[in-house]
Design an enzyme around this catalytic site. Structure first.
Site, PDB file in Angstrom:
ATOM      1  N   HIS A  49       0.764  -1.128   0.049  1.00  0.00           N
ATOM      2  CA  HIS A  49       0.027   0.028   0.164  1.00  0.00           C
ATOM      3  C   HIS A  49       0.981   1.205   0.078  1.00  0.00           C
ATOM      4  O   HIS A  49       1.348   1.617   1.086  1.00  0.00           O
ATOM      5  CB  HIS A  49      -1.015   0.120   1.139  1.00  0.00           C
ATOM      6  CG  HIS A  49      -1.960   1.005   1.225  1.00  0.00           C
ATOM      7  ND1 HIS A  49      -3.154   0.959   1.952  1.00  0.00           N
ATOM      8  CD2 HIS A  49      -2.198   2.257   0.589  1.00  0.00           C
ATOM      9  CE1 HIS A  49      -3.796   1.827   1.951  1.00  0.00           C
ATOM     10  NE2 HIS A  49      -3.154   2.886   1.359  1.00  0.00           N
ATOM     11  N   HIS A  51       1.375   5.374  -2.127  1.00  0.00           N
ATOM     12  CA  HIS A  51       0.847   6.293  -3.019  1.00  0.00           C
ATOM     13  C   HIS A  51       1.786   6.966  -3.853  1.00  0.00           C
ATOM     14  O   HIS A  51       1.666   7.832  -4.509  1.00  0.00           O
ATOM     15  CB  HIS A  51      -0.191   6.976  -2.448  1.00  0.00           C
ATOM     16  CG  HIS A  51      -1.445   6.678  -1.951  1.00  0.00           C
ATOM     17  ND1 HIS A  51      -2.380   5.974  -2.639  1.00  0.00           N
ATOM     18  CD2 HIS A  51      -1.765   6.190  -0.702  1.00  0.00           C
ATOM     19  CE1 HIS A  51      -3.304   5.476  -1.822  1.00  0.00           C
ATOM     20  NE2 HIS A  51      -2.967   5.442  -0.539  1.00  0.00           N
ATOM     21  N   GLU A 115      -7.551   1.856  -3.940  1.00  0.00           N
ATOM     22  CA  GLU A 115      -8.110   2.281  -2.538  1.00  0.00           C
ATOM     23  C   GLU A 115      -9.288   2.825  -2.807  1.00  0.00           C
ATOM     24  O   GLU A 115      -9.228   4.346  -2.824  1.00  0.00           O
ATOM     25  CB  GLU A 115      -6.870   2.946  -1.682  1.00  0.00           C
ATOM     26  CG  GLU A 115      -7.510   2.971  -0.325  1.00  0.00           C
ATOM     27  CD  GLU A 115      -6.556   3.754   0.767  1.00  0.00           C
ATOM     28  OE1 GLU A 115      -5.626   4.368   0.002  1.00  0.00           O
ATOM     29  OE2 GLU A 115      -6.686   3.546   1.745  1.00  0.00           O
ATOM     30  N   HIS A 181     -11.636   1.829   5.101  1.00  0.00           N
ATOM     31  CA  HIS A 181     -12.371   2.914   5.063  1.00  0.00           C
ATOM     32  C   HIS A 181     -13.935   2.491   5.340  1.00  0.00           C
ATOM     33  O   HIS A 181     -14.837   2.905   4.438  1.00  0.00           O
ATOM     34  CB  HIS A 181     -12.346   3.722   3.754  1.00  0.00           C
ATOM     35  CG  HIS A 181     -10.832   4.462   3.953  1.00  0.00           C
ATOM     36  ND1 HIS A 181     -10.555   5.856   4.365  1.00  0.00           N
ATOM     37  CD2 HIS A 181      -9.727   4.194   3.162  1.00  0.00           C
ATOM     38  CE1 HIS A 181      -9.318   5.893   4.218  1.00  0.00           C
ATOM     39  NE2 HIS A 181      -8.818   5.073   3.609  1.00  0.00           N
ATOM     40  N   ASN A 205      -7.045   2.598  11.183  1.00  0.00           N
ATOM     41  CA  ASN A 205      -7.014   3.987  10.446  1.00  0.00           C
ATOM     42  C   ASN A 205      -8.263   3.996   9.662  1.00  0.00           C
ATOM     43  O   ASN A 205      -8.452   2.908   8.690  1.00  0.00           O
ATOM     44  CB  ASN A 205      -6.202   4.321   9.843  1.00  0.00           C
ATOM     45  CG  ASN A 205      -4.622   4.520  11.169  1.00  0.00           C
ATOM     46  OD1 ASN A 205      -3.731   3.777  10.880  1.00  0.00           O
ATOM     47  ND2 ASN A 205      -5.049   5.514  11.830  1.00  0.00           N
ATOM     48  N   ASP A 260       1.631   3.390   3.242  1.00  0.00           N
ATOM     49  CA  ASP A 260       0.960   4.236   2.733  1.00  0.00           C
ATOM     50  C   ASP A 260       1.301   5.652   2.383  1.00  0.00           C
ATOM     51  O   ASP A 260       0.618   6.518   2.942  1.00  0.00           O
ATOM     52  CB  ASP A 260      -0.206   4.264   3.888  1.00  0.00           C
ATOM     53  CG  ASP A 260      -1.722   4.940   3.564  1.00  0.00           C
ATOM     54  OD1 ASP A 260      -1.941   5.015   2.365  1.00  0.00           O
ATOM     55  OD2 ASP A 260      -2.562   5.225   4.356  1.00  0.00           O
TER      56      ASP A 260
HETATM   57 ZN   LIG Z   1      -6.740   4.894   3.402  1.00  0.00          ZN
HETATM   58 ZN   LIG Z   2      -3.735   4.656   1.138  1.00  0.00          ZN
END
Ligand SMILES: [Zn+2]
Ligand SMILES: [Zn+2]
Length: 367
Positions: A49, A51, A115, A181, A205, A260
């Protein structure tokens, strides 16, 4: 041509002085030996994960930026990674899939992680609420077909209409279904796990917090016997006590360290963009400008490993969480993720204080 990399070799459950012998792109032998030196040798990191990093992002679908982001993380020891997109309009998801096929084919990235956009508005965190929508199997099928194997993982919120069917579709198509999420109940999460979901996206999270009479997604994901929980070990996303607790509850075979990271990883504090939203990075913490929500991290995998060890997780377990377990999730356990004869020569050499000294990918030193 063979080469021996000597040091404290990190193996499942133990650190053994010795060497890793590499021939071409493959590990041919791992053996114990006295007087191997203080360097620590680990399998290359596998980040499920991410970005972006080094000022470059995966989120716009630009292959030049994506190559630069992957190269940045490679210098920090990540030899295998997914390119993660935040919630986006379908056209961007489609264009990114088309653009990243070549990067998957040449091994720059192992695959694409979407995501969203099928996420909870209540738990969207730094996801752009303008792009959130209910799961669409039509969209997913179009992306999977276009990707020709490039789409590796999709995160959905299990409580949304059609989410369980979307999970089942993804699993049947050979794509990892991740849950995150989400404002789901415990039962809704259990149903999505039963439909085949295999990963929990950054556990804790962007999730309804646990309560002892409504355990919610966190406890459902930790309880699922075969599901791997992603953990952001940057010292901000998770209190070190929660990190240690989650790693112990799941065990190293079911916990994966992720970055992340956004493009600000490895860059100075300042203003950045994440999926069309302004982000301010101050003291290495990335927050949305409009509401202060934590917006990805500025982590690299070497630092995540360091923080996990600092939280009390034994080095062999932290290494499993950074390499072996995520490699297995990706179906790459027979190719990378451990220091064993026959696997790719993907390895990281750390100093005794866990700073990256050298990185080897497929037998070639890259730093
Ligand atoms: Zn996220
Ligand atoms: Zn993320």
């Amino acid at each position: 041509m063979t080469e021996r990399v000597a040091g404290q070799i990190v193996q499942p459950g133990a650190v053994v002085p010795g060497f890793v012998e590499v021939d071409g792109s493959v590990i041919v032998e791992v053996a114990a030996r006295n007087r191997a030196g203080d360097d620590i040798v680990l399998p290359g990191f596998v980040d499920l994960h991410c970005h972006g990093g080094g000022g470059h992002t995966f989120t716009t679908g630009d292959p030049v930026a994506a190559r630069a982001a992957a190269a940045f993380h490679l210098r920090h020891g990540t030899t295998t990674m997914l390119a993660s997109l935040v919630s986006s309009p379908f056209a961007l998801m489609r264009d990114a899939t088309a653009a990243y096929r070549a990067l998957v084919a040449d091994g720059t990235i192992a695959g694409i992680h979407f995501e969203g956009p099928y996420l909870s508005a209540v738990r969207c965190g730094a996801q752009n609420p303008a792009y959130l929508r209910d799961p669409s199997i039509e969209e997913l099928r179009a992306l999977v077909d276009l990707g020709g194997g490039a789409v590796s993982m999709v995160t959905v919120a299990p409580e949304l209409p059609g989410a369980t069917d979307a999970v089942a579709y993804l699993v049947a198509a050979g794509v990892i279904a991740a849950l995150g999420h989400t404002d789901a109940t415990y039962e809704q999460t259990v149903a999505a796990v039963a439909a085949g979901a295999a990963v929990g996206t950054h556990l804790f999270n962007g999730m309804r917090p646990p309560h002892h009479r409504e355990p919610g997604p966190v406890i459902a994901l930790l309880n699922a016997p075969a599901l791997v929980c992603e953990l952001v070990a940057d010292g901000f996303h998770l209190h070190p006590g929660i990190l240690a607790f989650a790693a112990r509850a799941a065990g190293p075979d079911r916990a994966a360290l992720i970055t992340d990271a956004m493009d600000a990883a490895g860059m100075p504090d300042g203003e950045y963009d994440l999926g069309g939203q302004a982000v301010v990075v101050a003291d290495r913490v990335a927050r949305l400008a409009r509401n202060g929500s934590i917006a990805g991290s500025t982590l690299t995998m070497d630092l995540a490993l360091h923080r996990a060890v600092a939280a009390g997780i034994a080095l062999p377990d932290a290494s499993a969480m950074a390499s072996t377990t995520p490699a297995r999730v990706l179906g790459l356990g027979d190719r990378t993720g451990a220091l064993s004869a026959g696997l790719a020569a993907d390895l990281v050499v750390l100093s005794p204080d866990l700073e990256v000294k050298r990185v080897m990918r497929a037998g070639r030193w890259v730093s």
